[in-house]
Design an enzyme around this catalytic site. Structure first.
Site, mmCIF file in Angstrom:
data_model
loop_
_atom_site.group_PDB
_atom_site.id
_atom_site.type_symbol
_atom_site.label_atom_id
_atom_site.label_comp_id
_atom_site.label_asym_id
_atom_site.label_seq_id
_atom_site.Cartn_x
_atom_site.Cartn_y
_atom_site.Cartn_z
ATOM 1 N N GLY A 400 -20.410 -22.333 -49.103
ATOM 2 C CA GLY A 400 -19.743 -22.600 -50.372
ATOM 3 C C GLY A 400 -19.784 -24.047 -50.793
ATOM 4 O O GLY A 400 -19.367 -24.379 -51.912
ATOM 5 N N VAL A 401 -20.252 -24.944 -49.932
ATOM 6 C CA VAL A 401 -20.428 -26.386 -50.168
ATOM 7 C C VAL A 401 -19.231 -27.020 -50.880
ATOM 8 O O VAL A 401 -19.389 -27.951 -51.675
ATOM 9 C CB VAL A 401 -21.746 -26.686 -50.928
ATOM 10 C CG1 VAL A 401 -22.944 -26.239 -50.125
ATOM 11 C CG2 VAL A 401 -21.781 -26.056 -52.299
ATOM 12 N N CYS A 402 -18.040 -26.536 -50.611
ATOM 13 C CA CYS A 402 -16.810 -27.114 -51.177
ATOM 14 C C CYS A 402 -16.835 -27.166 -52.700
ATOM 15 O O CYS A 402 -16.406 -28.151 -53.310
ATOM 16 C CB CYS A 402 -16.555 -28.508 -50.615
ATOM 17 S SG CYS A 402 -16.174 -28.533 -48.856
ATOM 18 N N ASN A 403 -17.360 -26.103 -53.305
ATOM 19 C CA ASN A 403 -17.389 -26.032 -54.760
ATOM 20 C C ASN A 403 -17.078 -24.599 -55.183
ATOM 21 O O ASN A 403 -17.978 -23.844 -55.571
ATOM 22 C CB ASN A 403 -18.759 -26.467 -55.302
ATOM 23 C CG ASN A 403 -18.735 -26.809 -56.769
ATOM 24 O OD1 ASN A 403 -18.223 -26.043 -57.578
ATOM 25 N ND2 ASN A 403 -19.284 -27.962 -57.117
#
Length: 945
Positions: A400-403
């Site tokens: 989710g790459v912190c997004n």
């Protein structure tokens, strides 16, 4: 506000010249995670070391010469950092912080201290750190592009209220200059447009917070126009230079009054503090940074920033030149991935990043976000891609790459789907990356100043080699067999029955450590949880509580256990080398009793808290019993070089955290791999997508009539003692006369009950066949011919790397056993990977079976999903340099994006069979009457479908 330079100046070929000397850590590695952090050059570290050894820097909160030197250097570097972004110190102040997130928290802390609080609006592409601000706001709203256009046209996302307090409450608007997920860039003019809208159409004061961390890593940021600039800008210097680990909050001075309401103060930010009798303090009234930089500044990191700016300019020139270089590479990567096609013409990659050459001229940074599909359109597991990339020395980011907003938008995930995924077990960092037919994250490749054309081409070659299918796969036909859902109905007998026997039995007393081979002639008990003594112990990290694994600590393979039933001990020795300094006073082995001695363990609750001391195994929280002996724990900590303790997860444990259940299940390639017996089995591509499964159970070769009997000579039986009773066994013994009653769920056919396991990853027992191992080695040899430039000779793997409990092998000679009088079956050789098609196996224990026994029945629970741990040589504890066998497994044994080898299995639940009747624990397989099951090396194995 000044313009953002995005025009391409072309590729900087000088980077190829400096790579080897300046970035030796990148040798043999392909680094494509510059959006996370960029590598630091060698000359930066050398110059920083020189600064540290030739200067004496003191704490700036003093008047000494060393302190004044630090103060002077910090002032000069602060000014230089502002100039790096064309920010005039008359209009802006720069506050040093740990990273961009720390800057966001500083702004949030000030806004929430305002008398009226604040309302918060953020763009859906915001990083998680920006999203989290909403928890401190009075109200918040997430905006997409269309809503932003409406706002700029005068339609405020917060409806005006009549209350005076509502009219005075300010709005904080936050957005990223560049999405950290897909590289999309957003108009820097939004800051000035929102400000103009506020002045003309909306009465409420509005502040803008720009997250520039992703943008500044590869592009210039121009803050030369203070009237159009954001009120607050946050960034991280390590994303630009690689080192130091430092960030900044840049504040427009016209908006610095926001921090006047901030209540907390730290050392160095006040001129006077009164504590006795009165509570009063006087904040510093000079520069804003003097009031916000609490405590002692990270002096050495700030000094390193000065060096970093010098070195970066010498190596790469201006940020405009870096932008041109990375922009060229990003376009090359985007179009190369987009051009990959399977043999049937379908695209290999689903790209989420903006088209760099689109007619809309949508700006984007050097980031390419994508997912991979096979030829039938099935998503490839992100975890599998990252595992293989790791083996090939490729560094990318997946998930989710912190997004969260960007991911939901790109993947079409509605809020209810994300919540459903969470309820189904999805967590950040888990392998549940495809749920409900949709991926839960993306693959992100990001480029930096030291990236090269060779990097791009190598990564595209990686995707092409492992994920582009250059032949059209065959579909597996689905059987149209009659419904055999009733357990009393037997499937048609096989015409060809493989002749198998148990070649080896291995138990792994300590999770992820070496195995203990059961000697021939020994009967070994099989319990509902698995083989007796298998994975009852584990090593737990002292700090994190996480169970250690060979994936991170491969030397665990050299911890060799021995089950000494004569002495009643588990003995463990280490087969590796120990540094002489560490070996002093270290015993050659340690031992722990097999029995449960409460005095051996530390209390299961924290003193004074009453809270259970928990650990984590495979992402699950458990309550294990840690050994108190310093000698035992120091032995493991010393040989592995990691602080850890030995812990036991006893089968007799009860309560929360003491029960784990199997997660293994039949995969779609197993459910649909059957066909009518009259048809031969076709060769199937490893990535073939089966047809839609039939509602009726599939009938497959391998079935054997239930009346099968065998006559094998009974020899002397030697049986080791069993572990303490599990909860299941204890529950049975409570009521010998109770009769098992099917639950409502069972009677309605709502699926099997959960199976209890100890510390194994997914199932009670793991089995492999030597035929499949041989076939895999043939594939490895075929894919790595001796003539290959990369080949270093014949490559083969041992069956030990798969860490199976049971290794099954075909008979070398015919063994006769009685068949049903109604069956005319014949024997045949075992085909590679045929174990995937089995539903059950019968193991005929040579010490106990008779002419009336069909043997011990085991249910096959599904194929075993593999990770790169199979690349660890179990005899040396070293990882294979070529990534075998996982690389070949990826090419030959990948189904729906996941890699499989071996099969999970467990005891089949038989009603009214054998001895030991009693009432089982509700909700667990293995309840009810069950005779004691034992297996030994040499037992005959009969597969069934």
């Amino acid at each position: 506000m000044g313009s953002l330079y995005t025009d391409s100046e072309g590729y900087n070929a000088d980077v190829e010249r400096i790579r080897e000397e300046e970035y030796p850590m990148l040798k043999d590695s392909l680094y494509l995670d510059h959006a996370g952090t960029t590598p630091y050059p060698k000359s930066l570290m050398d110059r920083f070391a020189h600064e540290m050894t030739t200067n004496l820097f003191g704490n700036p909160h003093s008047a000494s010469a060393s302190s004044q030197l630090s103060t002077q250097r910090i002032q000069d570097i602060r000014l230089r950092a502002l100039q790096f972004f064309n920010a005039d110190p008359a209009d802006f102040d720069l506050v040093f912080v740990a990273n961009a997130t720390a800057g966001i928290k500083l702004v949030t802390d000030a806004m929430r201290c305002l008398p009226t609080g604040f309302d918060y609006a953020y763009h859906q592409a915001s990083h998680t750190s920006l999203v989290g601000v909403r928890e401190e706001a009075t109200s918040s709203v997430c905006l997409h592009d269309r809503q932003m256009e409406d706002w700029l046209a005068g339609d405020c996302p917060f409806k005006e209220e009549e209350e005076e307090e509502e009219e005075e409450r300010p709005i904080l608007f936050a957005y990223p200059a560049q999405s950290n997920m897909d590289g999309r860039r957003f108009p820097l003019s939004w800051s000035s447009q929102v400000r103009q809208t506020q002045e003309t159409k909306i009465t409420r004061k509005t502040y803008t917070l720009l997250d520039a961390a992703a943008l500044v890593s590869s592009s210039p940021l121009d803050l030369s126009n203070a009237q159009t600039a954001p009120d607050f800008v946050v960034l991280s210097f390590y994303k630009i230079f690689g080192f130091p680990d430092l960030g900044a909050l840049i504040v427009r001075k016209e908006s610095q009054h926001v921090f006047s309401s901030r209540r907390y103060f730290g050392g160095g930010t006040v001129d006077m503090v009164v504590c006795l009798k009165e509570q009063w303090h006087a904040p510093k009234d000079g520069f804003l940074h003097e009031r916000l930089e609490d405590g002692t500044l990270p002096i050495h990191s700030i000094i390193a920033l000065d060096v970093a700016m010098d070195v970066h300019a010498r190596l790469f020139g201006t940020m405009k030149e870096v932008a041109g270089h990375t922009g060229f590479l990003a376009r090359r990567l985007y179009w190369a991935l987009k051009g990959l096609r399977h043999a049937n013409g379908e695209e290999v990659c689903a790209l989420y990043s903006p088209d760099p050459d689109s007619p809309q001229k949508e700006e984007s940074g050097p980031v390419v976000a994508f997912n991979i599909r096979n030829a039938q359109g099935t998503w490839i597991s992100l975890a599998e891609v990252e595992k293989l990339a790791m083996l090939k020395g490729i560094h990318i980011r997946t998930g989710g790459v912190c997004n969260p907003g960007g991911i939901a938008s790109a993947l079409g995930l509605a809020p209810w789907e994300m919540k459903q995924n969470f309820s189904s077990g999805f967590r950040c960092g888990t392998d549940n990356d495809i749920m409900g037919g949709k991926p839960t994250g993306i693959i992100r490749a990001s480029l930096g100043a030291m990236s090269t054309v060779a990097d791009v081409d190598r990564f595209v070659g990686f995707v092409d080699e492992f994920y582009r299918e250059d032949t059209s796969p065959l579909s597996l036909p689905v059987s149209s067999s009659p419904d055999c859902s009733d357990s009393k109905l037997q499937p048609p007998p096989l015409q060809n029955i493989p002749q198998l026997f148990v070649k080896s039995i291995i138990v792994y007393p300590i999770k992820s450590c070496a195995g203990f081979p059961v000697p021939p002639g020994i009967d070994w008990e099989v319990r509902p949880e698995g083989l007796a003594w298998d994975r009852e112990w584990c090593l737990v990290h002292r700090g994190s509580g996480q169970a250690l694994s060979q994936k991170r600590y491969p030397k665990m393979a050299l911890l060799r256990p021995n089950l000494d039933f004569t002495r009643g001990e588990l003995q463990v020795s280490y087969a590796g080398d120990i540094p002489p300094s560490a070996a002093a006073g270290l015993p050659s082995s340690i031992s722990v009793p097999l029995s449960k001695n409460p005095k051996m363990f530390v209390p299961t609750t924290r003193p004074g808290s009453g809270m259970a001391m928990s650990s984590r195994v495979c992402g699950e929280e458990i309550t294990a019993q840690s050994y108190a002996s310093a000698q035992i724990n120091d032995f493991f900590s010393t040989v592995l070089g990691v602080p850890c303790v030995l812990a036991r997860f006893p089968p007799g444990g009860q309560g929360k955290g003491m029960t784990r259940h199997a997660k293994a299940h039949l995969q779609r390639h197993q459910q649909q791999a059957s066909q009518p017996q009259s048809q031969p089995r076709p060769a199937v591509s490893a990535s073939a997508k089966p047809k839609k499964p039939s509602k009726q159970p599939a009938m497959m070769p391998g079935a054997f009539p239930s009346s099968a009997e065998t006559e094998v000579g009974v020899g002397a039986v030697e049986t080791p003692p069993s572990p303490p009773d599990s909860d299941t066994e204890q529950q049975r013994s409570r009521s010998r006369s109770a009769t098992r009653i099917c639950t409502e769920e069972e009677s309605q056919g709502q699926g099997p009950k959960p199976r209890r396991i100890l510390l194994s990853n997914e199932s009670p027992i793991l089995a492999i066949t030597t035929t499949s191992v041989d076939a895999l080695n043939e594939s490895i040899a075929a894919l790595n011919p001796p003539s290959s430039a990369k080949a270093k000779g014949p490559v083969s793997v041992s069956d030990a790397v798969f860490r199976a409990n049971l290794i099954l092998a075909p008979m070398s000679s015919t063994i006769s056993f009685p068949m049903s009088s109604t069956t005319s079956s014949t024997t045949s050789e075992l085909n590679p990977y045929e174990e995937d098609t089995w539903s059950f196996i019968h193991i005929l224990n040579s010490s106990s079976c008779s002419s009336s026994s069909a043997g011990n029945k085991f249910q096959m629970l599904g194929s075993c999903r593999r990770c790169h741990m199979v690349c660890i040589d179990q005899s040396t504890g070293e990882k294979s340099s070529g990534g075998e066998p996982f690389v070949t497994l990826t090419k030959t044994r990948r189904f729906e994006g996941k890699v499989f080898f071996g099969v999970h299995m467990g005891l089949a639940e038989e009603e009214g069979e054998g001895e030991g009747e009693g009432e089982g624990e509700e909700g667990d397989v293995g309840s009810g009457r069950r005779r004691v099951v034992r297996v030994r090396v040499g037992d005959v194995v009969i597969p069934r479908v």
